[in-house]
Design a protein around this motif. Sequence first.
Motif: not given
Length: 427
Positions: A130-139, A141-151
Amino acid sequence: MIGKDYILRMGGGLILLAGVAGIMTSCSDKDGIPAPDFSSKTFTGTALELYYNGKQMPGKTADVRLADGKADISFTSTLDLSQVEGLGLNEKLVCPGVLPGNLKLDLTAPITPGNGCYTLSGSGETQEVSYSYAGEIYSDKMVFNLTDVKLKVRALAGKVFAPAPLKTEYLNIISSPFHIVWELDPTAGIDVPLSGLLEAIAVAPIIPVYNNTAYMSAAEAFTQVIKTIALLDSGNIPVMYVSTLGGAAHIATTCGNMLQYVPTASGLNLYVNPLSLYSQFLLAASNNKDDAQFDFAAMLHKAPTRTDASAGDASGEIFSQELKTALLKSVLTALAPQIADGIPLTITPTDKGVALYFDTATSVRFLSNVLVGMLQNPEIAAALQQKLASLELPGLTPEQMQAILADLPGFLEKTTRLELGLELIAQ
């Protein structure tokens, strides 16, 4: 070409980043700039800043499609081995995805236009995590953060192991960090102690160091360098090891998501990020004039065996670059067929910890590539022949041992059980 300088920037630099907070650029920092105007775009290389629980994850690709206020994103990973200098490999290697156990991650999320980018966030799950995510998409570049990833299955989470110590008494191996079992088809009529032969090779000082003025064994090197192997509930496997990069010997830790795992009924599936692994290899083996030399012997509690007591100063390159590249190529070739879907490893409890090892099919391929590749190195082959001449294994003469090595492919064809791996002690 994916050369050393590029990898050190892409891999080593990423490994050393402290976290996401100081790196991510907020849309609000770009006042007055409109949100990107494109319907689809691929972000990879430096155009994709991907983080897994706060650690940057290189070598991935994101295909982004924007429509109707939503973003459809597909994460995948491949590595063109022909672009890696010195390996001489031409295929494109399909690599593990951004989440352990998944070759591809597809997600759809609403997007919010800001100043210069779109933002998105949400959560999700796969069969494994399971996981959460937050991201920013530029023209650009893309910044993407997978957080709280748990088996989801955490039977192995929190366990920490260290290699079993190397202990020998005369010609007997009392303890070794390597798990070795080799059995042949009994109908083949071959009665040789192959497990003992491999164990003898593992503890024999046959690896040339210090410009061939000294030798060390694979078991000695492993036990002195690798300190702990941890299995986290995030699926990451950080490895603590001794490093001399940047100066005196010190404890370092591999990039958190370089090695990942998912528990299975018989053990675990291991997922390797080849770009992170290669960048770690280049950092360790770096001999740029601005880098500290990788002084392998400085890690050892005792000096490796000298072949010539009057050899004088043995400073300088420890392992030849040709040997490092040959071993890396052998390992990649052996494990490539299973890198994408995970390398299956069996776990068997022992008195002090566990044995962690490849199954027979993987072990046969690994031994065929790695040992045969090592024997093609003339220095290793000569040292091994010299060492075999001094060994005394029950029922096996030095001449027979050399004959076995010469006919290794034939013995592998008759193998019914081969287990190669590690003997680990619980911490």
